[in-house]
Motif scaffolding. Structure first.
Motif, short mmCIF file in Angstrom:
data_model
loop_
_atom_site.label_atom_id
_atom_site.label_comp_id
_atom_site.label_asym_id
_atom_site.label_seq_id
_atom_site.Cartn_x
_atom_site.Cartn_y
_atom_site.Cartn_z
N MET A 32 -12.73 -61.10 -56.02
CA MET A 32 -11.42 -62.16 -55.16
C MET A 32 -12.62 -63.06 -53.21
O MET A 32 -11.96 -64.11 -53.72
N LEU A 33 -12.25 -62.05 -52.97
CA LEU A 33 -13.35 -62.93 -51.32
C LEU A 33 -14.05 -64.12 -52.15
O LEU A 33 -14.61 -64.72 -51.61
N GLY A 34 -15.11 -63.07 -53.26
CA GLY A 34 -16.47 -64.26 -53.39
C GLY A 34 -15.47 -65.43 -53.58
O GLY A 34 -16.07 -66.82 -54.58
N GLY A 35 -15.01 -65.20 -55.00
CA GLY A 35 -14.27 -66.13 -55.65
C GLY A 35 -13.61 -67.46 -54.58
O GLY A 35 -13.48 -68.97 -55.16
N MET A 36 -12.70 -67.51 -53.54
CA MET A 36 -11.90 -67.94 -52.92
C MET A 36 -13.69 -68.73 -52.35
O MET A 36 -13.32 -69.61 -51.73
N THR A 37 -13.91 -68.05 -51.75
CA THR A 37 -15.60 -68.87 -51.60
C THR A 37 -15.61 -69.44 -51.88
O THR A 37 -15.94 -70.85 -51.36
N LEU A 38 -16.09 -69.48 -53.35
CA LEU A 38 -16.63 -70.38 -53.74
C LEU A 38 -15.79 -71.39 -54.18
O LEU A 38 -16.41 -72.44 -53.90
N MET A 39 -14.69 -70.78 -54.19
CA MET A 39 -13.58 -71.89 -54.24
C MET A 39 -13.38 -73.33 -53.46
O MET A 39 -13.25 -74.80 -53.61
N THR A 40 -13.65 -72.85 -52.16
CA THR A 40 -13.40 -73.38 -50.26
C THR A 40 -14.37 -74.20 -50.86
O THR A 40 -14.62 -75.43 -50.68
N THR A 41 -15.58 -73.58 -51.19
CA THR A 41 -17.04 -74.22 -50.79
C THR A 41 -16.97 -76.05 -51.75
O THR A 41 -17.41 -76.69 -51.44
N GLN A 42 -16.48 -75.39 -52.89
CA GLN A 42 -16.12 -76.98 -53.85
C GLN A 42 -15.48 -77.35 -53.58
O GLN A 42 -15.28 -78.82 -54.24
#
Length: 114
Positions: free
Chosen positions: A19-29
C-alpha cells in the motif's frame, strides 16, 4: 487453513508495504503530471504575454509617431501664426510711433502758438 501470529504479522507487513509503495508511486506520478502541466501552462502564458507585449509596443510606437507628427505640425502652424502676429504687432507699433510723432508735432505747434 489457520495462520499463526508470525504469518499474520508478515501478511500485515507485506500489505502495508504494498500500500505504501503504491501510494508513493501514485504520488510521484501525480507530481510529475502536475509539474508537466504547470510548465506547459507557464510556456503558453509566457508566449501570450510576449505576443501582447509585442502588440502593445507596436501600437505605442505607432501612436508615438502619430503624436510626434501632429505635434510637429502644430508647432509649425503655431510658429507661423506667431510670426504673423509678430509682423502685425510690428506694423501696429510703427503706426503708433508715427501717430506719436504726429501728436508731438501737433502739441508743439499748439503750445508754441499761444
Amino acid at each position: 487453513m489457520r495462520l499463526n501470529d508470525p504469518q499474520v504479522w508478515t501478511l500485515i507487513g507485506v500489505f502495508a508495504a504494498v500500500m505504501l509503495g503504491g501510494m508513493t508511486l501514485m504520488t510521484t506520478q501525480l507530481s510529475r503530471i502536475i509539474r508537466t502541466e504547470v510548465d506547459r501552462i507557464d510556456g503558453t502564458l509566457s508566449a501570450r504575454m510576449d505576443l501582447i507585449d509585442g502588440t502593445l509596443s507596436a501600437r505605442m510606437d505607432r501612436i508615438d509617431g502619430s503624436l510626434s507628427a501632429r505635434m510637429d505640425g502644430l508647432d509649425g502652424t503655431l510658429s507661423a501664426r506667431i510670426d504673423g502676429v509678430d509682423a502685425r504687432l510690428g506694423r501696429i507699433e510703427a503706426k503708433v510711433e508715427d501717430l506719436d510723432k504726429e501728436l508731438t508735432n501737433l502739441a508743439t505747434r499748439f503750445w508754441r502758438s499761444q
